[in-house]
Design an enzyme around this catalytic site. Structure first.
Site, PDB file in Angstrom:
ATOM      1  CG  ASP A 145      27.640  38.037  35.571  1.00  0.00           C
ATOM      2  OD1 ASP A 145      28.168  38.246  34.470  1.00  0.00           O
ATOM      3  OD2 ASP A 145      27.728  36.945  36.179  1.00  0.00           O
ATOM      4  CG  HIS A 146      25.536  36.127  32.486  1.00  0.00           C
ATOM      5  ND1 HIS A 146      25.849  35.762  31.197  1.00  0.00           N
ATOM      6  CD2 HIS A 146      26.576  35.711  33.264  1.00  0.00           C
ATOM      7  CE1 HIS A 146      27.013  35.141  31.184  1.00  0.00           C
ATOM      8  NE2 HIS A 146      27.479  35.095  32.426  1.00  0.00           N
ATOM      9  N   GLY A 154      30.025  27.091  36.103  1.00  0.00           N
ATOM     10  CA  GLY A 154      29.893  26.022  37.082  1.00  0.00           C
ATOM     11  C   GLY A 154      31.170  25.205  37.213  1.00  0.00           C
ATOM     12  CG  HIS A 189      31.341  35.370  31.186  1.00  0.00           C
ATOM     13  ND1 HIS A 189      30.457  35.802  32.147  1.00  0.00           N
ATOM     14  CD2 HIS A 189      31.573  36.445  30.383  1.00  0.00           C
ATOM     15  CE1 HIS A 189      30.146  37.069  31.922  1.00  0.00           C
ATOM     16  NE2 HIS A 189      30.823  37.481  30.860  1.00  0.00           N
ATOM     17  N   GLY A 190      33.121  31.877  33.102  1.00  0.00           N
ATOM     18  CA  GLY A 190      33.353  30.479  33.414  1.00  0.00           C
ATOM     19  C   GLY A 190      34.794  30.171  33.776  1.00  0.00           C
ATOM     20  CB  ALA A 191      37.528  32.275  35.085  1.00  0.00           C
ATOM     21  CB  SER A 192      34.929  28.855  38.779  1.00  0.00           C
ATOM     22  OG  SER A 192      34.763  30.081  39.461  1.00  0.00           O
ATOM     23  CG  ASN A 251      32.832  37.363  34.627  1.00  0.00           C
ATOM     24  OD1 ASN A 251      33.590  38.245  34.235  1.00  0.00           O
ATOM     25  ND2 ASN A 251      31.523  37.492  34.634  1.00  0.00           N
TER      26      ASN A 251
END
Length: 314
Positions: free
Chosen positions: A81-82, A181, A210-213, A232
Site C-alpha cells: 500500500d502506497h 485518518g 482510499h481514506g474510506a474510514s 481501503n
C-alpha cells in the site's frame, strides 16, 4: 487457496459490481482476526501493508501472512500500500507480494506517469498487478508520506483516461473527497461519489477508494454503486482494536493481565465486528464462489473467542 493477484480479485469485483475490502492489518493480531472473520464471511480480501508498517514488522512478517493465506479457501492478494518509490515496489515483489501500489500522486503529473509506467513494466514481467493514484486525497493528520495536507484535488475523467492509456496500470485510485485518518469533529468531508461514475465511464479498469474510514456508509455505498471496486480500510479497524485493548487493560490488574494470549482476544473480537460490517458494506460477503468452484468452506481451526475460555488461562 493459492495467493492471487490484485488484478484477479478486482476484475471479478468489477464485472460483478461489488468491492473488495483492503485491510491494513498491520500486526499479527490484526491479520489473524481479519483473516478469521473473512473466512467466516467467505469474503475475498486484500491484505495491505504499507512500507512503514513493513519496516516496523520486518520482512519476515510476510512469511506469517503467506502461510496464513495458504491455509484458507479464500482468494486473497498481498498488496503493498502506497509504495513511494520504484525500489519499494521491487522489494515487495521480491518478498512475495502479488500486488503493488506506486503512489506518485503528489509529484508532477508527467513524473507520476513516468514512474508508474516503469513500475508496471517491471511488475507485469513477473505477473504482478499494479495500482496507481491520480488526484490527491486529503489527510486529517500526517499522510502516508509524512506530509500534512488538508486539500483535495478531485480526479477528472479526462486525466484518468490519459493516465491509464499511458501507463497500462491495472487499477486506479481516484480522489472523490475522502481523507486518510479520522476526521476532527468540526470537519465535514466534501465527498463527491458521482466522480466515480464519471471516471468509470472513461476507463475500463477497477477503481480504488482510499481514506474510506470514518466516512458515512451511504456515501461509501454510493461510491461502490458508481464503480469503486476496492475500499481501503485502516483507521477504523485499528481504532476498534485499540479501544478493545484499552478497555481490557483499564479494567484489569496489570500484574495479572500480562499474557498476550489473554490481552489481545477482546481487542481482536472488536476489530472483527468492524471487518464484518465493512465486508457487508462492500457487498463482498459470500462472493468466494465467483472465483472458483470449491467444496465445503474450510473450518477455522482456532477462533479468537476460544482464548477467553478457561482452557487458555492456565
Amino acid at each position: 487457496m493459492v495467493l492471487v493477484t490484485g488484478k484477479r480479485l478486482l476484475d471479478v469485483a468489477h464485472k460483478n459490481h461489488f468491492a473488495i475490502p483492503a485491510y491494513n492489518a498491520g500486526s499479527g493480531q490484526l491479520f489473524t482476526a481479519t483473516l478469521e472473520k473473512c473466512i467466516e464471511d467467505q469474503t475475498p480480501f486484500i491484505m495491505a501493508i504499507h512500507p512503514t508498517e513493513l519496516a516496523f514488522l520486518r520482512d519476515n512478517f510476510v512469511g506469517q501472512v503467506l502461510q496464513g493465506i495458504s491455509k484458507t479457501d479464500l482468494p486473497i492478494a498481498l498488496h503493498l500500500d502506497h509504495g513511494a518509490t520504484y525500489e519499494d515496489c521491487i522489494h515487495a515483489i521480491h518478498l512475495g507480494f502479488t500486488s503493488v501500489m506506486i503512489d506518485c500522486s503528489m509529484k508532477p503529473y508527467d513524473e507520476n506517469v513516468a514512474i508508474t509506467k516503469k513500475v508496471v513494466e517491471a511488475a507485469h514481467a513477473t505477473g504482478i498487478s499494479v495500482e496507481a493514484e491520480i488526484g490527491t486525497i486529503a489527510n486529517t493528520g500526517y499522510d502516508v508520506n509524512g506530509h500534512l495536507t488538508n486539500d483535495v484535488h478531485y480526479t477528472t475523467p479526462e486525466m484518468a483516461k490519459d493516465f491509464v492509456e499511458k501507463t497500462n496500470v491495472d487499477s486506479l485510485a481516484i480522489a472523490i473527497g475522502t481523507a486518510h485518518g479520522l476526521y476532527p469533529k468540526d470537519v465535514q468531508p466534501k465527498l463527491k461519489p458521482e466522480i466515480a461514475k464519471q471516471v468509470s465511464e472513461a476507463v475500463d479498469v477497477p477503481l480504488v477508494l482510499h481514506g474510506a474510514s470514518n466516512n458515512p456508509d451511504d456515501k461509501i455505498q454510493e461510491a461502490i454503486d458508481n464503480g469503486i471496486n476496492k475500499i481501503n480500510i485502516s483507521s477504523d479497524i485499528k481504532i476498534a482494536f485499540a479501544t478493545g485493548l484499552r478497555h481490557l487493560l483499564d479494567n484489569s490488574d496489570p500484574n495479572e493481565m500480562r499474557e498476550p494470549k489473554l490481552m489481545f482476544p477482546e481487542a481482536m473480537i472488536e476489530e472483527q465486528k468492524v471487518v464484518h460490517h465493512k465486508n457487508e458494506l462492500c457487498k463482498a460477503v459470500n462472493t468466494t464462489h465467483l472465483y472458483f468452484e470449491h467444496e465445503e468452506p474450510v473450518e477455522v481451526p482456532y477462533k479468537v473467542e476460544n482464548f477467553q475460555t478457561e482452557t487458555f488461562k492456565a
